[in-house]
Design a protein around this motif. Structure first.
Motif, PDB file in Angstrom:
ATOM      1  N   ASP B 133       0.935  -1.207  -0.093  1.00 30.93           N
ATOM      2  CA  ASP B 133      -0.180   0.263  -0.016  1.00 30.93           C
ATOM      3  C   ASP B 133       0.944   1.292   0.064  1.00 30.93           C
ATOM      4  O   ASP B 133       2.090   0.969  -0.022  1.00 30.93           O
ATOM      5  N   SER B 134       0.209   2.354  -0.037  1.00 34.59           N
ATOM      6  CA  SER B 134       1.117   3.669  -0.082  1.00 34.59           C
ATOM      7  C   SER B 134       2.081   3.837   1.163  1.00 34.59           C
ATOM      8  O   SER B 134       3.041   4.323   0.821  1.00 34.59           O
ATOM      9  N   VAL B 135       1.712   3.597   2.169  1.00 31.23           N
ATOM     10  CA  VAL B 135       2.411   3.880   3.338  1.00 31.23           C
ATOM     11  C   VAL B 135       3.645   2.768   3.219  1.00 31.23           C
ATOM     12  O   VAL B 135       4.663   3.027   3.638  1.00 31.23           O
ATOM     13  N   GLN B 136       3.439   1.770   2.902  1.00 32.19           N
ATOM     14  CA  GLN B 136       4.451   0.767   2.775  1.00 32.19           C
ATOM     15  C   GLN B 136       5.573   0.993   1.641  1.00 32.19           C
ATOM     16  O   GLN B 136       6.833   0.851   1.853  1.00 32.19           O
ATOM     17  N   ARG B 137       4.990   1.474   0.659  1.00 31.86           N
ATOM     18  CA  ARG B 137       5.810   1.937  -0.516  1.00 31.86           C
ATOM     19  C   ARG B 137       6.707   3.157   0.023  1.00 31.86           C
ATOM     20  O   ARG B 137       7.869   3.271  -0.238  1.00 31.86           O
ATOM     21  N   GLN B 138       6.284   3.985   0.783  1.00 33.91           N
ATOM     22  CA  GLN B 138       7.168   4.964   1.292  1.00 33.91           C
ATOM     23  C   GLN B 138       8.040   4.498   2.494  1.00 33.91           C
ATOM     24  O   GLN B 138       9.183   5.130   2.336  1.00 33.91           O
ATOM     25  N   ILE B 139       7.662   3.465   3.150  1.00 34.04           N
ATOM     26  CA  ILE B 139       8.611   3.085   3.852  1.00 34.04           C
ATOM     27  C   ILE B 139       9.798   2.329   3.318  1.00 34.04           C
ATOM     28  O   ILE B 139      11.070   2.614   3.614  1.00 34.04           O
ATOM     29  N   LEU B 140       9.320   1.723   2.271  1.00 35.68           N
ATOM     30  CA  LEU B 140      10.597   1.147   1.376  1.00 35.68           C
ATOM     31  C   LEU B 140      11.477   2.191   0.712  1.00 35.68           C
ATOM     32  O   LEU B 140      12.622   2.322   0.755  1.00 35.68           O
ATOM     33  N   ALA B 141      10.946   3.339   0.333  1.00 33.22           N
ATOM     34  CA  ALA B 141      11.615   4.570  -0.143  1.00 33.22           C
ATOM     35  C   ALA B 141      12.468   5.334   0.911  1.00 33.22           C
ATOM     36  O   ALA B 141      13.408   5.469   0.661  1.00 33.22           O
ATOM     37  N   ASP B 142      11.962   5.091   2.127  1.00 34.81           N
ATOM     38  CA  ASP B 142      12.687   5.966   3.179  1.00 34.81           C
ATOM     39  C   ASP B 142      13.873   4.957   3.441  1.00 34.81           C
ATOM     40  O   ASP B 142      14.909   5.358   3.746  1.00 34.81           O
ATOM     41  N   LEU B 143      13.780   3.647   3.562  1.00 35.18           N
ATOM     42  CA  LEU B 143      14.915   2.551   4.018  1.00 35.18           C
ATOM     43  C   LEU B 143      15.970   2.992   2.699  1.00 35.18           C
ATOM     44  O   LEU B 143      16.802   2.951   2.934  1.00 35.18           O
ATOM     45  N   GLY B 144      15.379   3.087   1.369  1.00 30.65           N
ATOM     46  CA  GLY B 144      16.321   3.279   0.351  1.00 30.65           C
ATOM     47  C   GLY B 144      17.226   4.670   0.656  1.00 30.65           C
ATOM     48  O   GLY B 144      18.671   4.798   0.442  1.00 30.65           O
ATOM     49  N   ALA B 145      16.446   5.685   1.207  1.00 33.24           N
ATOM     50  CA  ALA B 145      17.313   6.854   1.398  1.00 33.24           C
ATOM     51  C   ALA B 145      18.172   6.764   2.527  1.00 33.24           C
ATOM     52  O   ALA B 145      19.218   7.607   2.392  1.00 33.24           O
ATOM     53  N   VAL B 146      17.776   5.998   3.717  1.00 31.63           N
ATOM     54  CA  VAL B 146      18.917   5.770   4.617  1.00 31.63           C
ATOM     55  C   VAL B 146      20.066   5.053   4.125  1.00 31.63           C
ATOM     56  O   VAL B 146      21.191   5.550   4.156  1.00 31.63           O
ATOM     57  N   LEU B 147      19.930   4.045   3.260  1.00 31.44           N
ATOM     58  CA  LEU B 147      20.974   3.547   2.693  1.00 31.44           C
ATOM     59  C   LEU B 147      21.909   4.557   1.690  1.00 31.44           C
ATOM     60  O   LEU B 147      23.136   4.424   1.847  1.00 31.44           O
ATOM     61  N   ASP B 148      21.006   5.392   0.900  1.00 33.26           N
ATOM     62  CA  ASP B 148      21.915   6.418   0.059  1.00 33.26           C
ATOM     63  C   ASP B 148      22.657   7.330   1.105  1.00 33.26           C
ATOM     64  O   ASP B 148      23.846   7.465   0.746  1.00 33.26           O
TER      65      ASP B 148
END
Lengths: 110, 426
Positions: B133-148
């Motif tokens: 869902d949209s919240v989960q997509r956002q969480i995945l994007a956030d995890l990617g940003a942390v890795l960046d």
């Protein structure tokens, strides 16, 4: 880091406990800085309840010693464990930061 | 340098790979999937840096999806690979090895280097079709940003560490009659231990100048100070003797060290092919000559550099040098306190140094043995060692040294660490 502070006649005894390291040293250093700014330039750091001191902790003590002396006072350490004493001996820093056996003894002449 | 307490600061020690691992495990837990992986570009093929659950085999079997995700700008969700237009039958069907359950659900987010280049994908996998869902997509994007963020920070730190290693001497000096080797193993990517050597024309012929230093503290900040100390000392040592070089270095760096609130221990020496040693010990205390006639320490009672010398300071000292003669059957060993820390007592340390007199052991072999022993004993401090001995001048052994030796010698008594920087992701 938690540290006890005892206002003795003529000097202040600070007793940190736990580990004196990169995280815990700055608050101690800041507190000693405040005391010195207030004119309380005679400081005893009681290391009796300190498990370990890393190089950051040692650096903080040396920095405070310098600040205290520049303001006409001094900093003494008390009840340091064998390992802290060993590093002070090895680096010859015991020449300027002599360890006293107890906080009472460190503050005796003050 | 650490205060020889056996206990080193327990913060900030988490390694980069630990952090990646935690983020991958977190992604798997957050989405309640059987697998998650961080897969980055390799020289020839993708490399899964860290995986959780079935992440590794899932990543391997979905490589075309990884390539696709790498090229997109954001979160990619493929609810059912079997039914997808791109990866389903007739397009780029995924080949799953026998015994591996096929991946049906794939969600990934590209991760970027500091320069903005896409370097990999953090992905989660499931064996059953599902969606986010949209919240989960956002969480995945956030995890990617942390890795960046983490990738760019660790990349810069690793680069600083590489520069630091390159600043160490790499080739043995061309000086008949003396053999020298040295090595530093930083606890983190960069650190405060350093050594240096050079040959200098002196009044008694060509001599070898050697220094081993240890800046209080660890990591990047200590490494910057180490670079300054090395540069200043090297500049002076070229033109004056070791004593004057240390004196001038102490004066030159005093203001910087005072402002930074740091101090530096140094053991610095000039050694002639005849074995004559002139040395200055600035609060370092860890130089020993291993000798068939028993070990002797080459130390003095001088303070480290950077000790504040105020007008009220009784300890303002005039530097002095001391002398010794290295005999042909002896070995000069200088280490940092990260090495000393792994020994319970000075006596044990001396015993270990004496073992380095083993026949056939080169200086490089001795250095390797010291570093392997210290890292094998689990020190979390930087460790450094320099070893010098005399050689028959007609048969000088050219000993490579520096950063990349991994072969433990016979004298290694514990497991060698293998990696040059212990916490670095390889």
């Amino acid at each position: 880091m938690e540290f006890q502070e005892l206002d003795r006649d003529g000097h202040v005894v600070l007793a940190p406990h736990g580990r004196l390291n990169l995280v815990s040293a700055p608050p101690l250093r800041a507190r000693i800085g405040d005391l010195i700014a207030d004119g309380r330039t005679r400081i005893v750091v009681d290391l009796g309840a300190v498990e370990s001191v890393d190089s950051s902790g040692l650096g903080a003590l040396i920095g405070c010693l310098k600040a205290a002396r520049e303001h006409g006072g001094d900093l003494r350490i008390a009840a340091a464990g064998e390992q802290v004493r060993a590093v002070l001996r090895l680096t010859n820093l015991d020449r300027i930061l002599a360890p006293y056996d107890s906080a009472e003894e460190a503050g005796r002449e003050w | 340098m650490n205060a020889r307490t056996g206990q080193v600061s327990d913060i900030g020690e988490e390694t980069t790979s630990d952090l990646y691992g935690r983020l991958v495990r977190l992604a798997r837990a957050v989405f309640a999937v059987p697998g998650a992986a961080l897969t980055v570009r390799g020289e020839r093929q993708p490399v899964t840096l860290v995986a959780s659950g079935v992440g590794r085999e899932s990543a391997a079997s979905t490589e075309p999806v990884w390539r696709y995700a790498l090229g997109t700008g954001g979160v990619v969700v493929i609810p059912d690979l079997g039914a997808s237009e791109m990866f389903g039958p007739g397009m780029f069907p995924l080949v799953t090895p026998a015994g591996v359950t096929p991946v049906r659900f794939y969600a990934g987010v590209p991760v970027h280097s500091s320069s903005g280049e896409t370097v990999g994908v953090l992905a989660v996998f499931d064996h059953a079709p599902r969606t986010l869902d949209s919240v989960q997509r956002q969480i995945l994007a956030d995890l990617g940003a942390v890795l960046d963020r983490e990738l760019s920070a660790s990349g810069e730190l690793a680069m600083a560490g590489e520069v630091q290693q390159l600043l160490l001497p790499r080739e043995p000096p061309d000086l008949p009659g003396l053999e020298v080797a040295g090595r530093v193993l930083q606890a983190r990517d960069a650190g405060g231990d350093f050594f240096d050597w050079s040959t200098v024309q002196g009044p008694h012929g060509t001599r070898l100048d050697v220094v081993l230093g240890d800046v209080m503290g660890k990591g990047m900040a200590a490494s910057l100070v180490a670079s300054e100390m090395r540069a200043v000392l090297r500049t002076h040592a070229r033109y004056v003797g070791v004593l004057e070089a240390v004196r001038r270095t102490a004066e030159t760096t005093a203001a910087d060290l005072a402002r930074l609130g740091r101090f530096v221990t140094l053991w610095s020496a000039s050694i002639e092919p005849t074995g004559r040693i002139e040395y200055v010990d600035a609060g370092h205390g860890l130089a020993v000559v291993a000798s068939p006639r028993g070990p002797r320490s080459l130390t003095q009672d001088q303070l480290p550099l950077g000790m504040p010398v105020a007008s009220t300071w009784a300890a303002a000292h005039d530097w002095a040098a001391a002398h010794d003669v290295l005999e042909a059957d002896e070995l000069l060993v200088v280490v940092s306190d990260g090495v000393f820390d792994v020994f319970g007592s000075i006596g044990q340390a001396y015993d270990a140094v004496q073992e380095l007199l083993a026949p056939g052991l080169t200086c490089a072999g001795a250095v390797d043995a010291i570093i392997a022993h210290a890292s094998g004993a689990g020190t979390s401090d930087d460790v450094a060692a320099v070893v010098v001995r005399r050689t028959p001048s007609d048969a000088v052994r050219r000993t490579p040294s520096g950063a990349e030796r991994r072969t433990p010698s016979d004298a290694v008594r514990r497991t060698p660490s293998g990696a040059e920087r212990r916490t670095r992701t390889d």
